[in-house]
Motif scaffolding. Structure first.
Motif, PDB file in Angstrom:
ATOM      1  N   UNK A  19      77.837 -66.790  42.941  1.00 36.21           N
ATOM      2  CA  UNK A  19      77.871 -65.565  43.738  1.00 36.21           C
ATOM      3  C   UNK A  19      78.636 -64.467  43.012  1.00 36.21           C
ATOM      4  N   UNK A  20      79.805 -64.802  42.499  1.00 36.84           N
ATOM      5  CA  UNK A  20      80.628 -63.824  41.786  1.00 36.84           C
ATOM      6  C   UNK A  20      79.904 -63.344  40.529  1.00 36.84           C
ATOM      7  N   UNK A  21      79.239 -64.240  39.823  1.00 37.58           N
ATOM      8  CA  UNK A  21      78.499 -63.867  38.614  1.00 37.58           C
ATOM      9  C   UNK A  21      77.352 -62.917  38.930  1.00 37.58           C
ATOM     10  N   UNK A  22      76.638 -63.178  40.013  1.00 40.11           N
ATOM     11  CA  UNK A  22      75.512 -62.326  40.407  1.00 40.11           C
ATOM     12  C   UNK A  22      75.997 -60.940  40.821  1.00 40.11           C
ATOM     13  N   UNK A  23      77.045 -60.897  41.632  1.00 36.40           N
ATOM     14  CA  UNK A  23      77.577 -59.598  42.074  1.00 36.40           C
ATOM     15  C   UNK A  23      78.076 -58.801  40.870  1.00 36.40           C
ATOM     16  N   UNK A  24      78.769 -59.463  39.961  1.00 36.78           N
ATOM     17  CA  UNK A  24      79.262 -58.797  38.754  1.00 36.78           C
ATOM     18  C   UNK A  24      78.109 -58.225  37.938  1.00 36.78           C
ATOM     19  N   UNK A  25      77.061 -59.005  37.748  1.00 35.35           N
ATOM     20  CA  UNK A  25      75.906 -58.545  36.979  1.00 35.35           C
ATOM     21  C   UNK A  25      75.233 -57.354  37.660  1.00 35.35           C
ATOM     22  N   UNK A  26      75.097 -57.401  38.966  1.00 37.14           N
ATOM     23  CA  UNK A  26      74.471 -56.290  39.694  1.00 37.14           C
ATOM     24  C   UNK A  26      75.262 -55.003  39.489  1.00 37.14           C
ATOM     25  N   UNK A  27      76.578 -55.081  39.619  1.00 36.11           N
ATOM     26  CA  UNK A  27      77.378 -53.872  39.455  1.00 36.11           C
ATOM     27  C   UNK A  27      77.419 -53.400  38.004  1.00 36.11           C
ATOM     28  N   UNK A  28      77.388 -54.329  37.068  1.00 36.34           N
ATOM     29  CA  UNK A  28      77.297 -53.922  35.661  1.00 36.34           C
ATOM     30  C   UNK A  28      75.980 -53.195  35.407  1.00 36.34           C
ATOM     31  N   UNK A  29      74.914 -53.670  36.022  1.00 35.68           N
ATOM     32  CA  UNK A  29      73.620 -53.012  35.845  1.00 35.68           C
ATOM     33  C   UNK A  29      73.612 -51.625  36.495  1.00 35.68           C
ATOM     34  N   UNK A  31      76.069 -49.530  36.548  1.00 37.30           N
ATOM     35  CA  UNK A  31      76.697 -48.654  35.563  1.00 37.30           C
ATOM     36  C   UNK A  31      75.866 -48.495  34.308  1.00 37.30           C
ATOM     37  N   UNK A  32      75.250 -49.578  33.865  1.00 39.98           N
ATOM     38  CA  UNK A  32      74.520 -49.570  32.611  1.00 39.98           C
ATOM     39  C   UNK A  32      73.196 -48.825  32.675  1.00 39.98           C
ATOM     40  N   UNK A  75      78.938 -50.062  28.346  1.00 36.56           N
ATOM     41  CA  UNK A  75      77.959 -50.733  27.480  1.00 36.56           C
ATOM     42  C   UNK A  75      76.542 -50.367  27.910  1.00 36.56           C
ATOM     43  N   UNK A  76      76.360 -49.112  28.267  1.00 39.83           N
ATOM     44  CA  UNK A  76      75.106 -48.630  28.847  1.00 39.83           C
ATOM     45  C   UNK A  76      73.872 -48.934  28.029  1.00 39.83           C
ATOM     46  N   UNK A  77      72.865 -49.460  28.698  1.00 41.11           N
ATOM     47  CA  UNK A  77      71.573 -49.697  28.054  1.00 41.11           C
ATOM     48  C   UNK A  77      70.715 -48.440  28.130  1.00 41.11           C
ATOM     49  N   UNK A  78      70.609 -47.863  29.312  1.00 42.99           N
ATOM     50  CA  UNK A  78      69.837 -46.633  29.496  1.00 42.99           C
ATOM     51  C   UNK A  78      70.614 -45.646  30.345  1.00 42.99           C
ATOM     52  N   UNK A  79      71.902 -45.678  30.268  1.00 44.00           N
ATOM     53  CA  UNK A  79      72.761 -44.794  31.041  1.00 44.00           C
ATOM     54  C   UNK A  79      72.369 -43.336  30.779  1.00 44.00           C
ATOM     55  N   UNK A  80      71.948 -42.618  31.804  1.00 47.48           N
ATOM     56  CA  UNK A  80      71.490 -41.245  31.578  1.00 47.48           C
ATOM     57  C   UNK A  80      72.590 -40.293  31.106  1.00 47.48           C
ATOM     58  N   UNK A  81      73.846 -40.610  31.376  1.00 47.14           N
ATOM     59  CA  UNK A  81      74.933 -39.719  30.992  1.00 47.14           C
ATOM     60  C   UNK A  81      75.425 -39.957  29.569  1.00 47.14           C
TER      61      UNK A  81
END
Length: 136
Positions: A19-29, A31-32, A75-81
């Motif tokens: 659960x913690x891993x999934x939530x972390x990944x969602x929030x990282x995405x 931002x990214x 560590x943005x992949x497609x971060x528009x900013x």
């Protein structure tokens, strides 16, 4: 909010690390891919409710919500900013060398998870070591 939290907690009752891993990944995405950061502050109380409900602390909620979003933004992949704007300025496609950004994203996710799991273990062994012990 209580209904949402109770559903999440009951579904992942014996899979807290997942659960913690999934939530972390969602929030990282968030931002990214979308360049979100301040916008996720509105979700922080919900995430803190989840982490306290599964037996951890509010600090863990802060890490998997706000810190994870910051790691994703950095560590943005497609971060528009960052990625899109910089690519437009230098006149290249944002997809140039995306493999490098994917590697950085995966490394950042792994490092963040190492810290998160360390914190979870520390709190499990001694809840008083939590920086938010008195507040929670």
């Amino acid at each position: 909010m209580n209904v949402i939290v109770n559903k999440i907690v009951s579904k992942f009752k014996n899979k807290k690390k997942l659960l913690v891993s999934i939530i972390t990944l969602i929030f990282m995405m968030f931002g990214s891919f979308f360049g979100l950061f301040e916008e996720v502050l509105t979700l922080l109380p919900l995430i803190i409710m989840v982490t306290i409900s599964i037996g951890y602390d509010g600090y863990l909620g802060f890490i998997i919500c706000i810190v994870a979003t910051g790691f994703g933004f950095a560590s943005g992949l497609t971060n528009p900013f960052t990625v899109i704007t910089a690519s437009n300025i230098i006149g290249v496609s944002p997809m140039v060398n995306i493999w490098y950004r994917v590697i950085v994203f995966i490394l950042m996710y792994g490092l963040l998870l190492l810290y998160i799991f360390y914190h979870m273990k520390k709190i499990t062994n001694n809840p008083e070591k939590s920086p938010t012990y008195n507040i929670d």
